[in-house]
Design an enzyme around this catalytic site. Structure first.
Site, PDB file in Angstrom:
ATOM      1  N   CYS A   1     -26.955  12.008 -39.667  1.00  0.00           N
ATOM      2  CA  CYS A   1     -26.508  12.494 -40.990  1.00  0.00           C
ATOM      3  C   CYS A   1     -27.040  11.645 -42.161  1.00  0.00           C
ATOM      4  O   CYS A   1     -26.777  10.449 -42.254  1.00  0.00           O
ATOM      5  CB  CYS A   1     -24.990  12.549 -41.030  1.00  0.00           C
ATOM      6  SG  CYS A   1     -24.382  13.066 -42.649  1.00  0.00           S
TER       7      CYS A   1
ATOM      8  N   LYS B   1     -16.271  18.518 -32.383  1.00  0.00           N
ATOM      9  CA  LYS B   1     -15.520  17.548 -33.191  1.00  0.00           C
ATOM     10  C   LYS B   1     -14.200  17.161 -32.527  1.00  0.00           C
ATOM     11  O   LYS B   1     -13.417  18.045 -32.168  1.00  0.00           O
ATOM     12  CB  LYS B   1     -15.246  18.141 -34.579  1.00  0.00           C
ATOM     13  CG  LYS B   1     -16.502  18.441 -35.372  1.00  0.00           C
ATOM     14  CD  LYS B   1     -16.185  19.155 -36.674  1.00  0.00           C
ATOM     15  CE  LYS B   1     -17.468  19.592 -37.365  1.00  0.00           C
ATOM     16  NZ  LYS B   1     -17.271  20.526 -38.470  1.00  0.00           N
TER      17      LYS B   1
ATOM     18  N   VAL C   1     -18.700  14.534 -41.869  1.00  0.00           N
ATOM     19  CA  VAL C   1     -18.923  13.101 -42.006  1.00  0.00           C
ATOM     20  C   VAL C   1     -19.789  12.908 -43.243  1.00  0.00           C
ATOM     21  O   VAL C   1     -20.511  13.831 -43.630  1.00  0.00           O
ATOM     22  CB  VAL C   1     -19.628  12.506 -40.755  1.00  0.00           C
ATOM     23  CG1 VAL C   1     -18.715  12.519 -39.565  1.00  0.00           C
ATOM     24  CG2 VAL C   1     -20.939  13.221 -40.445  1.00  0.00           C
TER      25      VAL C   1
ATOM     26  N   GLU D   1     -16.445  12.461 -48.528  1.00  0.00           N
ATOM     27  CA  GLU D   1     -17.538  12.702 -49.485  1.00  0.00           C
ATOM     28  C   GLU D   1     -18.318  11.396 -49.739  1.00  0.00           C
ATOM     29  O   GLU D   1     -17.770  10.408 -50.245  1.00  0.00           O
ATOM     30  CB  GLU D   1     -17.059  13.286 -50.817  1.00  0.00           C
ATOM     31  CG  GLU D   1     -16.682  14.751 -50.731  1.00  0.00           C
ATOM     32  CD  GLU D   1     -17.874  15.655 -50.377  1.00  0.00           C
ATOM     33  OE1 GLU D   1     -18.967  15.494 -50.952  1.00  0.00           O
ATOM     34  OE2 GLU D   1     -17.713  16.516 -49.505  1.00  0.00           O
ATOM     35  N   SER D   2     -19.607  11.456 -49.385  1.00  0.00           N
ATOM     36  CA  SER D   2     -20.435  10.246 -49.460  1.00  0.00           C
ATOM     37  C   SER D   2     -20.492   9.625 -50.858  1.00  0.00           C
ATOM     38  O   SER D   2     -20.458   8.406 -50.997  1.00  0.00           O
ATOM     39  CB  SER D   2     -21.856  10.551 -48.972  1.00  0.00           C
ATOM     40  OG  SER D   2     -22.451  11.545 -49.782  1.00  0.00           O
TER      41      SER D   2
HETATM   42  N1  GSH Z   1     -21.057  16.647 -49.521  1.00  0.00           N
HETATM   43  C1  GSH Z   1     -20.852  15.940 -48.277  1.00  0.00           C
HETATM   44  C2  GSH Z   1     -21.830  16.485 -47.242  1.00  0.00           C
HETATM   45  C3  GSH Z   1     -21.623  15.861 -45.868  1.00  0.00           C
HETATM   46  C4  GSH Z   1     -22.221  16.727 -44.771  1.00  0.00           C
HETATM   47  O1  GSH Z   1     -22.734  17.837 -45.018  1.00  0.00           O
HETATM   48  N2  GSH Z   1     -22.148  16.226 -43.524  1.00  0.00           N
HETATM   49  C5  GSH Z   1     -22.611  17.007 -42.402  1.00  0.00           C
HETATM   50  C6  GSH Z   1     -23.480  16.189 -41.467  1.00  0.00           C
HETATM   51  S1  GSH Z   1     -24.954  15.618 -42.239  1.00  0.00           S
HETATM   52  C7  GSH Z   1     -21.417  17.457 -41.587  1.00  0.00           C
HETATM   53  O2  GSH Z   1     -20.511  16.693 -41.356  1.00  0.00           O
HETATM   54  N3  GSH Z   1     -21.463  18.693 -41.100  1.00  0.00           N
HETATM   55  C8  GSH Z   1     -20.460  19.195 -40.219  1.00  0.00           C
HETATM   56  C9  GSH Z   1     -20.000  20.545 -40.593  1.00  0.00           C
HETATM   57  O3  GSH Z   1     -20.316  21.019 -41.705  1.00  0.00           O
HETATM   58  O4  GSH Z   1     -19.336  21.174 -39.763  1.00  0.00           O
HETATM   59  C10 GSH Z   1     -21.023  14.440 -48.492  1.00  0.00           C
HETATM   60  O5  GSH Z   1     -21.753  14.069 -49.422  1.00  0.00           O
HETATM   61  O6  GSH Z   1     -20.406  13.645 -47.776  1.00  0.00           O
END
Ligand code: GSH
Length: 227
Positions: free
Chosen positions: A12, A39, A52, A69-70
């Site tokens: 990620c 998950k 994540v 949120e990152s």
């Molecule tokens: N806006 C979120 C995006 C985080 C994101 O898209 N993470 C992905 C992995 S890179 C995730 O956890 N995807 C799982 C899902 O959507 O089910 C951030 O900035 O933290």
């Protein structure tokens, strides 16, 4: 002292932002990688969006808070952790940096389309979108080596994982995405040499990314195998 745990996934790019910020600030943290295709219940209970990264903060008094949120996690680390500042002190410059962090997220959205494209037309549409975005970045960059000059910032932490994808993609074929973009190319090189950037993923990152492409029937991968 609070104990920090970064709930992560091996590939990620949003997790990598937070990991890079932690490494830059030399803050000790534990990393737990989860399987996003399966998950765990404990994760679903604490992740409002099922995504994540999460940052779990365990305070000395036993209380526990989970951030999601990152960008929120990075801002929290910037406000609370000692070590190198990753945002400019000037409010206007800081606001500008936040804008470019958002821009980095929009690049990631095109990148997702690029790496998961199943046909050549889809791939070309996303290739063009990425090339246009990096042309915009080229115009925003100064003399380097980092986004805003000599000091590494959160904008660098956002773009380093973006560039990392191309370490593998470049072995699969020549996308031409960075052609003629000298500042972008120089920035990419400076970021991939940074210790925090190297340390934000495991040694098996590249093989995991290749496997991800295979699982998504990526034309990018299939084209290279056929060539
Ligand atoms: N806006 C979120 C995006 C985080 C994101 O898209 N993470 C992905 C992995 S890179 C995730 O956890 N995807 C799982 C899902 O959507 O089910 C951030 O900035 O933290």
């Amino acid at each position: 002292m609070s104990k920090l745990t970064l709930i992560s996934h091996h590939l990620c790019p949003y997790v990598q932002r937070a990991a890079i910020a932690l490494l830059e600030k030399q803050v000790p943290f534990e990393r737990i990688n989860i399987d996003l295709a399966n998950k765990p219940d404990w994760f679903l209970k604490i992740s409002p969006l099922g995504k994540v990264p999460l940052l779990r903060i365990e305070q000395a008094d036993g209380s526990e808070t989970v951030l999601f949120e990152s960008s929120v996690i990075c801002e929290y680390l910037e406000e609370t952790q000692p070590g190198a500042a990753l945002h400019p002190a000037d409010p206007l410059a800081r606001a500008r940096h936040r804008g470019w962090m958002e821009f980095g997220s929009s690049v990631l959205s095109d990148l997702w389309g690029y790496e998961t494209a199943e046909d050549a037309q889809q791939l070309e549409t996303k290739r063009k979108a990425l090339a246009a975005k990096f042309e915009t970045v080229e115009a925003a960059l100064a003399d380097g080596p980092y986004f805003s000059g000599a000091s590494f910032s959160l904008v660098d932490a956002v773009f380093a994982p973006v560039f990392r994808y191309f370490d593998l993609f470049d072995t699969l074929g020549d996308s031409g995405i960075f052609d003629g973009l000298e500042r972008v190319q120089r920035w990419r090189k400076a970021l991939c040499e940074r210790a925090s950037v190297k340390g934000a993923v495991g040694d098996d990152y590249s093989s995991r990314l290749r496997e991800f492409l295979r699982q998504h029937n990526s034309i990018l991968l299939r084209q290279s195998v056929a060539a």
